[in-house]
Structure formats: structure tokens, C-alpha cells
Design a protein around this motif. Sequence first.
Motif, PDB file in Angstrom:
ATOM      1  N   ILE A  28       0.137  -1.739   3.524  1.00 19.23           N
ATOM      2  CA  ILE A  28       1.098  -2.705   4.190  1.00 19.23           C
ATOM      3  C   ILE A  28      -0.106  -2.331   5.812  1.00 19.23           C
ATOM      4  O   ILE A  28      -1.111  -1.609   6.266  1.00 19.23           O
ATOM      5  CB  ILE A  28       1.833  -2.450   5.692  1.00 19.23           C
ATOM      6  CG1 ILE A  28       2.371  -3.082   6.311  1.00 19.23           C
ATOM      7  CG2 ILE A  28       1.980  -0.974   5.922  1.00 19.23           C
ATOM      8  CD1 ILE A  28       2.988  -4.437   5.495  1.00 19.23           C
ATOM      9  N   VAL A  34       5.878   0.995   1.590  1.00 18.46           N
ATOM     10  CA  VAL A  34       5.296   0.826   2.178  1.00 18.46           C
ATOM     11  C   VAL A  34       4.081   0.807   3.852  1.00 18.46           C
ATOM     12  O   VAL A  34       3.871   0.106   3.621  1.00 18.46           O
ATOM     13  CB  VAL A  34       5.988  -0.561   3.130  1.00 18.46           C
ATOM     14  CG1 VAL A  34       6.510   0.820   4.167  1.00 18.46           C
ATOM     15  CG2 VAL A  34       5.649  -1.722   4.050  1.00 18.46           C
ATOM     16  N   LEU A  48      12.633  -9.842   7.773  1.00 15.18           N
ATOM     17  CA  LEU A  48      11.331  -9.330   7.722  1.00 15.18           C
ATOM     18  C   LEU A  48      10.727  -9.781   8.935  1.00 15.18           C
ATOM     19  O   LEU A  48      10.099  -8.594   9.532  1.00 15.18           O
ATOM     20  CB  LEU A  48      10.175 -11.305   6.956  1.00 15.18           C
ATOM     21  CG  LEU A  48      10.495 -11.212   4.852  1.00 15.18           C
ATOM     22  CD1 LEU A  48       9.971 -12.714   5.203  1.00 15.18           C
ATOM     23  CD2 LEU A  48      10.176 -10.093   4.909  1.00 15.18           C
ATOM     24  N   TYR A  53       8.175  -7.558  -1.080  1.00 10.79           N
ATOM     25  CA  TYR A  53       8.830  -6.794  -0.086  1.00 10.79           C
ATOM     26  C   TYR A  53       9.778  -6.139  -1.027  1.00 10.79           C
ATOM     27  O   TYR A  53       9.836  -4.417  -0.099  1.00 10.79           O
ATOM     28  CB  TYR A  53      10.185  -7.818   0.980  1.00 10.79           C
ATOM     29  CG  TYR A  53      10.582  -7.085   2.053  1.00 10.79           C
ATOM     30  CD1 TYR A  53      10.049  -6.504   2.958  1.00 10.79           C
ATOM     31  CD2 TYR A  53      12.425  -6.863   1.104  1.00 10.79           C
ATOM     32  CE1 TYR A  53      11.392  -6.356   4.068  1.00 10.79           C
ATOM     33  CE2 TYR A  53      13.200  -6.570   2.389  1.00 10.79           C
ATOM     34  CZ  TYR A  53      12.269  -6.413   3.270  1.00 10.79           C
ATOM     35  OH  TYR A  53      12.840  -5.398   4.387  1.00 10.79           O
ATOM     36  N   THR A  59      12.058  -6.958   9.731  1.00  9.40           N
ATOM     37  CA  THR A  59      11.115  -4.598   8.686  1.00  9.40           C
ATOM     38  C   THR A  59      10.226  -4.919   8.718  1.00  9.40           C
ATOM     39  O   THR A  59       9.199  -3.571   8.932  1.00  9.40           O
ATOM     40  CB  THR A  59      12.398  -4.855   8.153  1.00  9.40           C
ATOM     41  OG1 THR A  59      12.315  -5.944   7.216  1.00  9.40           O
ATOM     42  CG2 THR A  59      13.875  -4.629   8.343  1.00  9.40           C
ATOM     43  N   VAL A  60       9.338  -6.323   8.441  1.00  6.67           N
ATOM     44  CA  VAL A  60       7.562  -6.022   8.252  1.00  6.67           C
ATOM     45  C   VAL A  60       7.093  -5.116  10.101  1.00  6.67           C
ATOM     46  O   VAL A  60       6.940  -5.865  10.672  1.00  6.67           O
ATOM     47  CB  VAL A  60       7.361  -6.938   7.760  1.00  6.67           C
ATOM     48  CG1 VAL A  60       5.401  -7.018   7.424  1.00  6.67           C
ATOM     49  CG2 VAL A  60       8.125  -7.844   6.689  1.00  6.67           C
TER      50      VAL A  60
END
Length: 476
Positions: free
Chosen positions: A380, A376, A27, A367, A30-31
Motif C-alpha cells: 500500500i 497490505v 474502503l 482489496y 479501512t484503506v
Amino acid sequence: MLTDKFKNNSYILYISVIILILFRLLLTATVPLLDKTEARYAEIARIMWETNQWVVLQIDYGVPFWAKPPLSTWMSAVSFAVFGINEFASRLPSFILNLLLIILTGRIAKKSGVSFYLPGFILLTMPEFLIHTGVVSTDTALGFCITLMMLSFWKTMNSAGKTFWNYIFFVALGLGLLAKGPLIIVLTFPPLFLWCCLDKNRFKDLFSKFSIVLGILISAIIAIPWYYFAEQQTPGFLDYFIVGEHYKRFVESGWKGDLYGNPKSVPLGMIWLFLIAFAFPWIQIVLFKLWKNRQTILKNKWVSFLVLWLFWTPIFFTISRNILHTYILPVTIPIMFLMVYWWPEYKNKKVAIRVSLIFPLIVFIAYIGLFATGKVDNYINSDKYLLENLKITTANKETPLYYWESKNYSGQFYSNGKAQILKTFNELDSVLSSNKKIFFVISTKRVVDIPKKYKDQLILTQSNYKTSIFVSKQKP
């Protein structure tokens, strides 16, 4: 056999902790940086690294950020130097700090006869701790310093004489003053004082086992130079930071003096609801055990130490309306230690383990759902993908990027600081009349507020639930 191993709670804890750490690292890498808070602190660190201004934090070029001290910003900026400008580098310091706490508390737990992995499992399944294991935030550094102070105090008070823990206490205090300011004193000294009051002999141990004068000097050497130079370079900093951020923010509902946002007023006592929700399910178990053992709590010096540590923070913030759930982060440690203390006799271990995995499982499903479905970029809370699709830092790096009325910090970060603001229609008219290609960014819900004559000069090119980006039409 493998099935026999999974019947063993220790093996389950071991596997779970490893998986949770790896998942949290995924996380972290990649987030995208999320608006508003996380992207803001990452952008402050990026500007620090770019401008080489290590004393005065800047929320924008030439605009000082007085709300927080620099420790977490320094760490992210140094991480940028090693790993480049990206979300992983900005978050890595907080990931490492919480990983160190997991290792430290695991070693302490192992000495008491329980699994080394139990503290890590409890912490990583508490929503607040899991969230902050890899988030750009000042609270992670503060929580680390508070934990180090409290544990070093305990170690020193229970040693035969002076030990190195005595000095670690004051080092942690100095670092805490650089992490979030005098708040670290407010959140640690009162519970320590109350614990000493439970046995008057503890005050004698306090003065005999702590090098107080030398310790204060150590803390001062660590912290005071930055405060001095920050005030010298931007006069008015100390008044805003000490009086505004450490007094008015907590006692004045909807404090109007905030230079960097509009604090939301919440109901009195909201901190307790945050505690119940973001320390689930371990706080519920701990509260039950405390009530069941209420007559002997103060007789056990370790339990009483942890109880005062746990309850002082929510008690202190009870009357404050300007609070966030992040304020409970430091008390996740005493919740964990109380659970570790009662673990050997706790009969519903398997149920607790299964229930505690609910939140991490929800995060994992969310996720996978966002990234596997390719949605995403639509859902997001970040401008990263919109700007990447426009090649804002490569093919279109010379194209001006304008935000309407205010910038998104993620947009500022992912455009490497090229985002500018248009605050009036006159300014918008001016840039459009130049007949140069521009990108115009506006909140999706505010698009309807733009008059038709301007929309006729713009083409929608990227959008999600939060942000819409237009490109200007080129006149023949």
C-alpha cells in the motif's frame, strides 16, 4: 422466486447499488490514506483542525497552501471534530457528496420512468466516480457544485417562472468558487451559453427566470469573504491562485511556478484517453449512440444540453499538458444522464450491466487479496502501518521522527504532525551525535545513497516497497 427476481434488471440494479455503496464505505473506512495527493489534503485538514486556523490552509505548520480554496478542507476538518482524526473522517464528506448526487439523479431518473437505482449503478461502475466516492479531494466538491449548477439551470429554464432552483444555481456557484475557484465558471458558463445559442428564445427565458443581480450577490456573499481574508492574512495568495493555478498551470507545459510539487507534462489531448479509460464502459456506449443519432442531437434540448456539458470539459483541457484523470469527474454525470435517456430502448442491457461490473470486481479482488493475505502493509502507498508498528504516537511518542529530504504526507498525518525533515548529511550527523533515540525514514530506493558511516549507526526496523524506517543505535 429469487431466481426470477435476478432476471429483472431493476432488481439487479437495486442489489448492485446497495452492495457498491456498502463496499465503497468499507474502503473509505479501512484503506489507509494514500500518498501523495489524498494524504496531503487530509493532513491540511488535520492541521486546520489542530491549529484552529480556518482561513489560511497550511501544508505544514506555518506554511500556507495557496493551491486550493478551503471547502473540502473545511468539511474534512469538521468531520474530524465529530469522528476523530482518522481516514474515515477525512473521506466521509466526499462519500456523502457523491451519495447525495446518486439520490438526486435517481429522483430525476425515476420521474422519467426508469429505475431510481439506474443512475447510481451507472455512476458507481464508472471508475472515476467510484474512486472519488470516498477520497479526500477537491474534485469531488467541485463535481458536486458543477452538477448542482447545471441541473438547477436546466430546472429553472424549463419552469413556468422563477423557482427556488434559480437561487440554488447561484448558491452552487458560490460554493464552487470555494471548492476549486474560478474553474467552475470556466467549466459551466461556456456550455450553458452555447446551449442558449441553439435557440435564441432561451436568452429571453434566461433573463426572465433568473434573478441575476440578486443571484450574483448571493454568490459573492458566499465566496468573496474567504478570498479577501486569505489575501489579507497571506499577501500574494490571489496572484498565485488566480494567475498561477488558473492560467499558467494549464497553458505552460511543466509550469515551474508550482510551490507544492512538480507538475507532470502529458501529451496533448491526454484528457480524451482519460475519458475513455475512466468512464468505461458507459462512455463507449454513449459515443456510439451519439454517432448513431448525430442528425437529431441538436434538435433534442435535453440531449443537446447533456452533450455540451459532456464535451466542453475535455475540449477545454485538450491543449493542456498539466492534467490528471480526476479532471473528467464532472462529466460522469452527463454521461450517466445520456445513458439513462437511451436506456428504455437500449437492447443490450444485460451485457452492459455485466461489463460495467468489471472494474468494481477488480477493486474488490484487489482489496480481498491485499487484506486477506496480510500483505497490505507491504504494497500500500502509505506509511500508516509502518508507523503503527513502531507505536509512533503511543509508546514512542517522545521519539523524534525524521524524514530524509522530504516528508511523506501519510507519515505526517499518521504521526499527528511530529515528522521533521533532515535535508543534509550535516543535519543527520548532528541528530545522530546527540546519542538520543530517533526514527529515520527514507525512501527504500534511496537507502543505497546513505553513506556506510551513517548506516552503521542505524538499525532497519520497518520497511515496505516504498519506505524504510531505521532506529538509531544507542551508544554505551
